[in-house]
Motif scaffolding. Sequence first.
Motif, PDB file in Angstrom:
ATOM      1  N   GLN A 219       1.520   1.965  -9.092  1.00 44.96           N
ATOM      2  CA  GLN A 219       2.554   0.952  -8.954  1.00 44.96           C
ATOM      3  C   GLN A 219       1.451   1.035  -7.491  1.00 44.96           C
ATOM      4  N   THR A 220       0.840   1.370  -7.768  1.00 50.13           N
ATOM      5  CA  THR A 220      -0.030   1.653  -5.686  1.00 50.13           C
ATOM      6  C   THR A 220      -1.311   0.328  -5.864  1.00 50.13           C
ATOM      7  N   ASP A 221      -1.201  -1.001  -4.891  1.00 50.99           N
ATOM      8  CA  ASP A 221      -1.671  -2.344  -4.333  1.00 50.99           C
ATOM      9  C   ASP A 221      -3.490  -1.555  -5.113  1.00 50.99           C
ATOM     10  N   HIS A 222      -4.455  -2.714  -5.621  1.00 51.34           N
ATOM     11  CA  HIS A 222      -5.618  -1.785  -6.102  1.00 51.34           C
ATOM     12  C   HIS A 222      -6.918  -2.517  -4.457  1.00 51.34           C
ATOM     13  N   ASP A 223      -7.365  -1.977  -4.161  1.00 54.81           N
ATOM     14  CA  ASP A 223      -9.001  -2.650  -3.020  1.00 54.81           C
ATOM     15  C   ASP A 223      -9.599  -3.488  -3.464  1.00 54.81           C
ATOM     16  N   TRP A 224      -9.098  -5.004  -3.375  1.00 53.45           N
ATOM     17  CA  TRP A 224     -10.308  -5.383  -4.082  1.00 53.45           C
ATOM     18  C   TRP A 224     -11.530  -5.687  -3.354  1.00 53.45           C
ATOM     19  N   SER A 225     -11.819  -5.208  -2.460  1.00 49.27           N
ATOM     20  CA  SER A 225     -13.166  -5.217  -1.921  1.00 49.27           C
ATOM     21  C   SER A 225     -14.554  -4.077  -2.076  1.00 49.27           C
ATOM     22  N   THR A 226     -14.017  -2.737  -2.783  1.00 53.41           N
ATOM     23  CA  THR A 226     -14.509  -1.819  -4.023  1.00 53.41           C
ATOM     24  C   THR A 226     -15.161  -2.982  -5.049  1.00 53.41           C
ATOM     25  N   THR A 227     -14.478  -3.475  -5.696  1.00 49.45           N
ATOM     26  CA  THR A 227     -15.278  -3.915  -6.900  1.00 49.45           C
ATOM     27  C   THR A 227     -15.701  -5.748  -7.127  1.00 49.45           C
ATOM     28  N   THR A 228     -15.632  -5.702  -6.029  1.00 51.63           N
ATOM     29  CA  THR A 228     -16.307  -7.282  -4.872  1.00 51.63           C
ATOM     30  C   THR A 228     -18.047  -6.787  -5.451  1.00 51.63           C
TER      31      THR A 228
END
Length: 608
Positions: A219-228
């Motif tokens: 339930q923690t939000d994903h850090d999308w910068s790590t998969t850009t």
Amino acid sequence: MAETEVTNAQFEQFDPAHKAWRGQMGLSFYDDDAAIYLSWHEALAYCAWLTRKDGRAYRLPTEAEWEYACRAGTTSAFSTGDTLPYGRRQRSRVAQENPDGKSYGIAPVSLRVGLDPANPWGLRDMHGNVEEWCADWYGPYQSASAILTDPAGPKTGTMRVTRGGSHNVPVAGLRSANRLGLLPGDRTYLTGFRVVQADLVPSPEAEQPVPQWARDVRQTDHDWSTTTRTGPYFQGLIPFVIPPEQPARVPLFSHNHSPSIAWLKNGDLLVIWFSCEQEQGRELTILGSRLRAGQNGFDSAAEFFKAPDRNMHGKALFHDGTGRILHLNGIEAADGHEREILVARESRDNGATWSPARIVHPWRGNNTIADNMMIRTRDGHLLQPCDLWVDGSGLFESRDEGVTWREVTNYGWASITAGETRQGWIAGIHGAVAQLESGALLAFGRGSAITGRMPQSMSHDLGRSWKIEATPFPALGSTQRAAALKLHEGPLVLFTFTDDYVRLSREKKPLAGWPMQRASGGEQQAFGIMALVSFDEGRTWPVVKLVTPGGPAREVVSVRGRKFRVDETHSELGGYLAVTQTPDGIVHLVSSRFLYEFNLAWLRQPPP
């Protein structure tokens, strides 16, 4: 237990307004016909009224009580033995002419109660006539011992049990043991009820099992910068139809098709699809699987949503960007997939739990098969494409974040002419819709071909009217569905196919393919899923890319078990496509069996 179902005359002593339902679909015209079009709540209200009126306790039977009474001491498929006598089979039960002289697409039968001989305990119409509401929530049987000790259903659920089968269904649906279920607020032309005179039974305590896609959800939000990704990125042929951990508990059938996909705030992807043996069968169910952030493969399949013993063909998932996931689904009264109510649910915990299903379009028509991607318009409305039977797609619109929905389109079909402006609907079924920068809607569909080309429909009034033209691209055929997406970066992408391979195979003609640019210059013919990129709102499509992982030639099993060659110039030739784009810019495209992931940089990179 009452000898027969509650009749129109009996129910209308409680609710005279029910008389307006008489004769709908050409059924239940008379006083002594079984009352139909009654929700579970209305059946309960009648029992409460009868209790007050008579001074004795009346209620609905539990599912266990109903089957016990239906069997009447027998252990065979029917109380009559292993078969039901022909004259009692509901497709032919006292065939009649409809008093209104109209045809409704079902056999006109009398629903008069008590026509059948009684079972050994004096009860009539237990095998057919109309389905009958029971008190319980529907849930799987927990154990053999529970079945043998007067079980009640689970303490919570989505569907209420109905039993007995009805008119206009195959005889197998009339067995003593056949289980059905409906949303408690649903009304159908198949369903009524009978009462028992008895005190209330204790509340059940059994819990529903937790499906695989709902377990241990982060339930923690994903850090999308790590998969850009800044450079070209592609991953492909990731299967999402994975055999279940407990095959006996999950109905994974041979035909898996028509997916929908949503991204989740925790970085997961959720895919749902239908699984069946026959697309019009009552066994058709909606399965789901989760690709968890950081994992290489999907969870095993588990049931996502099911109205027991009902066809429920159309479905859609949509993430509104705030963490709320919407699920729309159609539910048939029986088999087929042409007359569905439309129901809605939502999740705010990354798909781990879902709200109770709400009926948002209660009347079964030919316009409620949610069969492609939901979109949000620039002014904040939600639009859901739905099939209009054979040659067109319609739209449902919500202006209150999915709480209520209304039809934008009108039902109809006719031959298609290029340049035609049509009120109400999109050319072709399985409409793939995108909104342009101007606010106009651009849609693509299967069927309604114009000189062998796939049609496109343009609307400048949010779907009230459409101008239809031919695209340059091949018309789609059986087992194919297009998908369209306005990328975060601005370009419009259309995903479609190079060939109608089913038609060409039937006509014994070779595949035509589509010319695509080589990195070294020149063109090559390619076959299968192609991505078309437009930088001018669909006027031109300068980028054409085959969606394939490339590599050495190999065979994959795809839609309906068909085998396709995959290599640098070949990919899947069939499948229903659906697509979403995550905040990191990655496009996630699913066919009927596989997931493909890539970005705009890969789309713009010429193939080898």
